[in-house]
Every structure is written in C-alpha cells, then in structure tokens.
Design a protein around this motif. Structure first.
Motif, PDB file in Angstrom:
ATOM      1  N   ALA A 161      16.912 -11.888  -1.983  1.00 27.32           N
ATOM      2  CA  ALA A 161      16.734 -10.473  -1.675  1.00 27.32           C
ATOM      3  C   ALA A 161      15.936  -9.817  -2.795  1.00 27.32           C
ATOM      4  CB  ALA A 161      18.082  -9.783  -1.508  1.00 27.32           C
ATOM      5  N   PHE A 162      15.030  -8.913  -2.421  1.00 22.30           N
ATOM      6  CA  PHE A 162      14.194  -8.192  -3.373  1.00 22.30           C
ATOM      7  C   PHE A 162      14.681  -6.754  -3.554  1.00 22.30           C
ATOM      8  CE2 PHE A 162      10.269 -10.924  -2.324  1.00 22.30           C
ATOM      9  CZ  PHE A 162      10.354 -11.620  -3.513  1.00 22.30           C
ATOM     10  N   VAL A 163      14.502  -6.233  -4.771  1.00 28.53           N
ATOM     11  CA  VAL A 163      14.600  -4.802  -5.050  1.00 28.53           C
ATOM     12  C   VAL A 163      13.281  -4.419  -5.700  1.00 28.53           C
ATOM     13  CG1 VAL A 163      15.768  -2.985  -6.336  1.00 28.53           C
ATOM     14  CG2 VAL A 163      17.099  -4.852  -5.336  1.00 28.53           C
ATOM     15  N   THR A 164      12.480  -3.616  -5.017  1.00 26.41           N
ATOM     16  CA  THR A 164      11.107  -3.373  -5.464  1.00 26.41           C
ATOM     17  C   THR A 164      10.973  -2.104  -6.296  1.00 26.41           C
ATOM     18  OG1 THR A 164       8.809  -3.245  -4.740  1.00 26.41           O
ATOM     19  CG2 THR A 164      10.422  -2.100  -3.371  1.00 26.41           C
ATOM     20  N   ALA A 165      10.104  -2.189  -7.299  1.00 27.62           N
ATOM     21  CA  ALA A 165       9.720  -1.031  -8.093  1.00 27.62           C
ATOM     22  C   ALA A 165       8.345  -0.512  -7.674  1.00 27.62           C
ATOM     23  CB  ALA A 165       9.702  -1.398  -9.576  1.00 27.62           C
ATOM     24  N   GLY A 166       7.779  -1.096  -6.624  1.00 27.04           N
ATOM     25  CA  GLY A 166       6.472  -0.702  -6.124  1.00 27.04           C
ATOM     26  C   GLY A 166       5.631  -1.925  -5.836  1.00 27.04           C
ATOM     27  N   PHE A 167       4.638  -1.781  -4.981  1.00 29.52           N
ATOM     28  CA  PHE A 167       3.780  -2.917  -4.647  1.00 29.52           C
ATOM     29  C   PHE A 167       2.396  -2.424  -4.249  1.00 29.52           C
ATOM     30  CE2 PHE A 167       6.478  -1.733  -1.132  1.00 29.52           C
ATOM     31  CZ  PHE A 167       5.763  -1.878   0.045  1.00 29.52           C
ATOM     32  N   VAL A 168       1.422  -3.335  -4.337  1.00 26.37           N
ATOM     33  CA  VAL A 168       0.034  -3.014  -4.011  1.00 26.37           C
ATOM     34  C   VAL A 168      -0.529  -4.116  -3.124  1.00 26.37           C
ATOM     35  CG1 VAL A 168      -0.454  -1.637  -6.062  1.00 26.37           C
ATOM     36  CG2 VAL A 168      -0.799  -4.118  -6.129  1.00 26.37           C
ATOM     37  N   ALA A 169      -1.492  -3.745  -2.299  1.00 26.37           N
ATOM     38  CA  ALA A 169      -2.265  -4.705  -1.509  1.00 26.37           C
ATOM     39  C   ALA A 169      -3.713  -4.578  -1.942  1.00 26.37           C
ATOM     40  CB  ALA A 169      -2.116  -4.428  -0.027  1.00 26.37           C
ATOM     41  N   ILE A 170      -4.358  -5.709  -2.294  1.00 25.37           N
ATOM     42  CA  ILE A 170      -5.711  -5.702  -2.844  1.00 25.37           C
ATOM     43  C   ILE A 170      -6.609  -6.561  -1.965  1.00 25.37           C
ATOM     44  CG2 ILE A 170      -7.125  -6.132  -4.880  1.00 25.37           C
ATOM     45  CD1 ILE A 170      -4.490  -6.165  -6.520  1.00 25.37           C
ATOM     46  N   ASP A 171      -7.741  -5.983  -1.546  1.00 25.24           N
ATOM     47  CA  ASP A 171      -8.746  -6.719  -0.775  1.00 25.24           C
ATOM     48  C   ASP A 171     -10.106  -6.467  -1.400  1.00 25.24           C
ATOM     49  OD1 ASP A 171      -7.371  -7.897   1.679  1.00 25.24           O
ATOM     50  OD2 ASP A 171      -6.683  -5.815   1.751  1.00 25.24           O
ATOM     51  N   MET A 172     -10.943  -7.534  -1.445  1.00 28.16           N
ATOM     52  CA  MET A 172     -12.291  -7.417  -1.998  1.00 28.16           C
ATOM     53  C   MET A 172     -13.283  -8.208  -1.164  1.00 28.16           C
ATOM     54  SD  MET A 172     -11.775  -7.720  -6.121  1.00 28.16           S
ATOM     55  CE  MET A 172     -10.777  -6.567  -7.063  1.00 28.16           C
ATOM     56  N   GLN A 173     -14.521  -7.695  -1.114  1.00 28.57           N
ATOM     57  CA  GLN A 173     -15.637  -8.367  -0.468  1.00 28.57           C
ATOM     58  C   GLN A 173     -16.822  -8.353  -1.433  1.00 28.57           C
ATOM     59  OE1 GLN A 173     -15.848  -9.578   2.838  1.00 28.57           O
ATOM     60  NE2 GLN A 173     -13.689  -9.120   3.257  1.00 28.57           N
ATOM     61  N   ALA A 174     -17.554  -9.468  -1.439  1.00 26.62           N
ATOM     62  CA  ALA A 174     -18.763  -9.547  -2.268  1.00 26.62           C
ATOM     63  C   ALA A 174     -19.750 -10.489  -1.594  1.00 26.62           C
ATOM     64  CB  ALA A 174     -18.436 -10.048  -3.673  1.00 26.62           C
TER      65      ALA A 174
END
Length: 550
Positions: free
Chosen positions: A238-251
């Motif tokens: 089980a997780f207890v989150t302090a925050g999260f991000v989703a990162i996407d990149m194109q080049a």
C-alpha cells in the motif's frame, strides 16, 4: 468470434443434421421460416470498465480511447464475444474470462488494462478477479490535459538541450508547484536506447497534489498495487503519497524514454502532509522513497529517495533525479501483512433509503490516505465488499459524488480486516431521493445475417444528462438478456447496451405511462416501456440488430 458461435450452435447443429437426414428424401427444409433464440452466458467473470473525465466540473465523455491488456492473467481475458479485439465502445470497455478460467481467492486472476487517448494522460488499472461468476464494474478517472481535475496542474514547454527548466504552477486547488530541469549537454534517447539527434525537447509535466480527492482518484493503478518491484523482488503493498508527477517528452519526432544525464525534478510538499512513519509533519533533511511506474504493465519500481528542503519562498520541496520517463511518485510503501482469511471485508449499510441510488462511492482509508474506491450501494441492509489491504487501521468513508465537492455521508469505525468475523456496520444519513421506479429489462439481439435471436449476457449502462459528476451513471449486468434496476421516475435516460466493442443506444423515459424507445444513431435500440400497476414496475422490452453472428 468463430469459437464463440461454434460453442453456442454446436448442439443445435447436431439436431438439425439429424432432421436434415429425415427430411432429405422429401426435399423439405426443416429450418424454413424458423427463428432460433439462444443464450450467450458461456463466459465467466464479466468486467465493465468505465473511463470518466476526472474533473467534477466536466460534462465531457472520453472517446477515441485505446487499450492494451497485460499481466499474468492476460491470456484468460477476452472481449465479451470471446475474442481478443479489445475495443472501447464510447467510454466503456467490457471484458470476460475464458470459460476454462477458475479464479479463486487463493489463486486470483490478475491483469492490467492500460488506456490512452488524445487529450488525456495515459494511465492504467489493475484488475483482480477471485471468482468466476460475480460481475465487476470499475471507474477509471482520466486526466484531461486542457481541464485537469482539482489538485492537478500541467505545463508544456520546448526545452533546449543546452540546459533549461520547466515550471509547473500552483493553482486549481493546490498550493504546491513542481519543476523539471535538464542539465547542459544532456542527450535524449528513444525506447531502444538510441540517441535522438535533437537540439531541444518538447516537454509536458503534470503535477498531482496529495490533498485533493480528484487528484488522488487519478493515481495510476490505485494505492494498493499488486505489482511492486523492490530490488528485483515483486511484491504487493500500500502507498501513502506525498505527490506525484507524469512526464512526457518528444524530440526529433520520437518519444523520449531516457537520458545521458539524469534530469532533476522538484515536487512541492503540502504544508499539512504528515510522515506516516512518525506521525509528524515533514521537515528539511527528511527523505521520501521515489517510485517509477510502467504504464503498460502496472509495475511500480523503487528507484531511490527524494530529499526534502526549503525553496526561496520557505516552502518544502522534495528533490530527486530521474534517468527515464514515466509517472514518478513520492511514496511511503507498506509491505502487506499475512494473508487474511478472506479476500474481502463486508460492509453492511444502515441508511434511510430503501431503493438503489447511484453516485455514491465508498473509499477505504488508512489514516488520511485513500487506498481504494468502489461504487457503493447505500440501500438500507445492502452489503458491499471491500478488498482487504491487510492493515490494522482501516476505515471506510462513503461520499456523495453526485455533485462537487464530494460530501461524506457516513463512515465506519476503525477496523482490522484480518480480525473481522462479521460485516462491519456503517450508518449513512442521505438526502431524500427523488421518486424512484423499478424497471425490469428484457433485451434481444437480432442477427441480421441469419434467423437467430440472441439473449445477450452483457452490460447495460444508463446515462442521466441532468445529473452531475458520478451521479450520471447507472450500470447493470444482463444475464441472458435480463436484469432489473432502479431509476428516477420521469427522467429521460440514454440507454446503452455493449457488445463486441460496439454500443447500441436509445433514449427512454421511465414513468407510469407507456412509451417508445427513441433510437439514437445508426446502431440504435428499438422497443417499448409499459407500466404494471399491480407490481409498481416498468418493463422495458428492447431489441437491437447485430451483424456479428458469424
């Protein structure tokens, strides 16, 4: 598709072969003018997944979605016509298990559904099935990039590979920001590890706060993951989150997957966030474990730690480096304890309503952290089933999700799922429901290419455009074309029947007057509603035509 109809029609074919031999000499066709009706309930564990826009203020229904199925149980998973054509019809995905599957609590079938679509952040949901008969329905909250859920902000920017930073702002209900920095001379790589010839990278970062329900409901896979990689060992917890991000990149027209130098990520920490290990607020010098997420498989992998410091404004931020792209999560992880006697805990309702009301969800909490959420039946005496996370400090809170912000209507006392021997009681105080009316459903699918009628075993879904947020939806599983449900009297609903990646739709008003179904589009439903005064019920008899009878 072929195997499905072979299974249904084989006994019928044997009979007709015999009849054909009897009548052959007389040149009589025993099938001439005969219409057959067959049932289709030959598969197991029907599953409905409803993809919704995660913003409570949005009226948009996600469409144009694509899915993939992975995980240890993927070979057992079929579309509802017995094939592998996993197509989302509108915003609904319907699945079944192969008839040879035998899921149990000690040997569950687990698989992951990954979903993507234009304008939405990709995510996934892991499904666990422990018996072969009970239908399951799940809601997957999608993040619309142009209008994200409360507690979520996004930013897009072209960053030079000579070095640069993208800032993700505060706002939309959260006071925390985030940032991502690329060091000078960084090279970006594709999925095969090849360097992409580029001088800049198109970057999108989505930041999720830890204190807003809409943000937490968008957490990929849920907070009780079953596919967690810790130093090469797969476990669950089980997780207890302090925050999260989703990162996407194109080049250079390619998707970026990794870097020659790690990128630096800073994530703001909510002022009220408490370290679940110490029950104290975070301070400078504390560390939080970091995790990356593989969207297609639903695997969380422990990567390292983020160090807490203060920024120029005195706000707490957690800083870490990332060598590849995915969701990145600041999370405290709890290894699950010994297996409980049962996979589920029963929650028994004591409420002031006697008919089913849609739009209520039960959420399982550990402290202030949501672990899982479920469509919750608030009818007095109803039993709901909560998957056991095997921690001692559990509580279920039920929310009215028919309007934003969601409102708590009741909660259980703290309980330990592994020690529970009877149903856990919950008292709910609910607003008076609108006048309800009970409806008996009878559906038939007519084959356009042969004289066969099918009594479909599939999902029925009703949509109320006058309601808001989660209160718009009612769904029920039809077995051999029949089911029963409760709706608001006098309300017009959009009705959808799902089969083989398609939906058949119409509109009907359920009242004490007879009416016709209003067909919608080229794949419409036809039929009527009639009211029986002696039973106080409406009967809906509906038909749709399919060309999938192969």
């Amino acid at each position: 598709m072929k195997n499905f109809f072979t299974s249904i029609f084989r006994p019928i074919i044997y009979i007709f072969l015999g009849l054909s031999l009897v009548f052959a000499c007389q040149k009589i066709n025993p099938l001439d003018g005969v219409e057959l009706t067959v049932n289709t309930d030959i598969y197991k564990s029907p599953v409905l997944i409803q993809f919704v826009d995660g913003s409570s203020t949005s009226t948009k229904i996600p469409e144009g979605l694509s899915v993939t199925i992975s995980g240890p149980g993927k070979d057992f998973v079929l579309d509802d016509f017995g094939g592998k054509d996993f197509t989302v019809a509108g915003n609904i995905l319907t699945l079944v298990l192969n008839k040879t599957a035998n899921p149990t609590e000690t040997n569950p079938i687990v698989f992951t559904v990954a979903v993507s679509g234009a304008g939405y952040l990709s995510t996934s949901k892991t499904i666990t099935i422990v018996d072969g008969t009970t239908p399951q329905s799940h809601v997957v909250s999608l993040v619309g990039l142009s209008a994200p859920p409360l507690g979520v902000t996004a930013a897009s920017q072209n960053i030079s590979l000579t070095g640069g930073t993208i800032q993700i702002p505060t706002g939309n209900g959260k006071n925390e920001s985030a940032s991502l920095s690329i060091a000078p001379g960084t090279q970006v790589k594709d999925a095969a590890g090849n360097v992409i010839n580029a001088t800049s990278v198109s970057t999108q970062v989505v930041h999720f706060g830890s204190a807003q329900m809409e943000s937490l409901l968008s957490f990929p896979g849920g907070f009780t993951p079953q596919n967690v990689n810790r130093n090469g060992t797969i476990t669950e917890g089980a997780f207890v989150t302090a925050g999260f991000v989703a990162i996407d990149m194109q080049a250079g027209g390619k998707e970026v997957k990794s870097f020659s130098k790690p990128i630096e990520v800073k994530v703001g920490i909510n002022d009220d966030f408490v370290d679940p290990n110490t029950n104290l607020k975070l301070k400078e010098g504390d560390v939080i474990p970091t995790w990356s997420y593989e969207n297609t498989t639903g695997e969380w992998k422990e990567e390292g730690v983020a160090t807490v410091s203060k920024d120029a404004n005195g706000k707490l931020v957690a800083t870490f480096t990332a060598s590849h792209l995915s969701y990145w999560n600041l999370d405290y992880f709890y290894q699950l304890g010994p297996k409980c006697n049962s996979y589920y805990t029963q929650i028994k309702v004591n409420s002031n309503v006697s008919t089913y009301m849609s739009g209520y969800y039960g959420y399982l909490y550990a402290g202030n952290q949501i672990l899982n959420g479920y469509n919750f039946d608030v009818t007095n005496g109803a039993i709901s089933y909560i998957i056991n996370p095997r921690r001692a400090d559990m509580k279920v809170k039920v929310f009215d999700m028919t309007k934003a912000p969601a409102k708590v209507v009741g909660e259980t006392a703290l309980f330990n799922p592994c020690n529970v021997t009877t149903a856990v009681p919950i008292n709910l105080t609910l607003p008076a429901p609108p006048p309800p009316i009970n409806v008996d459903i009878d559906f038939t699918a007519k084959c356009s290419n042969k004289d066969v009628n099918i009594k479909p075993s599939t999902w029925l879904y009703l949509y109320d455009p006058t309601a808001s947020w989660y209160g718009r939806y009612i769904y029920s599983y039809m077995t051999s074309g029949k089911t029963s449900l409760t709706v608001k009297e006098g309300t017009e609903y959009f009705i959808y029947a799902y089969s083989a990646g398609k939906y058949y739709s119409g509109r009907a008003t359920f009242s004490k007057s007879s009416s016709n179904i209003i067909t919608s589009g080229g794949t419409g439903l036809t039929g009527t509603t009639t009211y029986n005064a002696s039973t106080g019920k409406v009967k809906l008899v509906a038909t749709y035509t399919t060309n999938d009878c192969k």
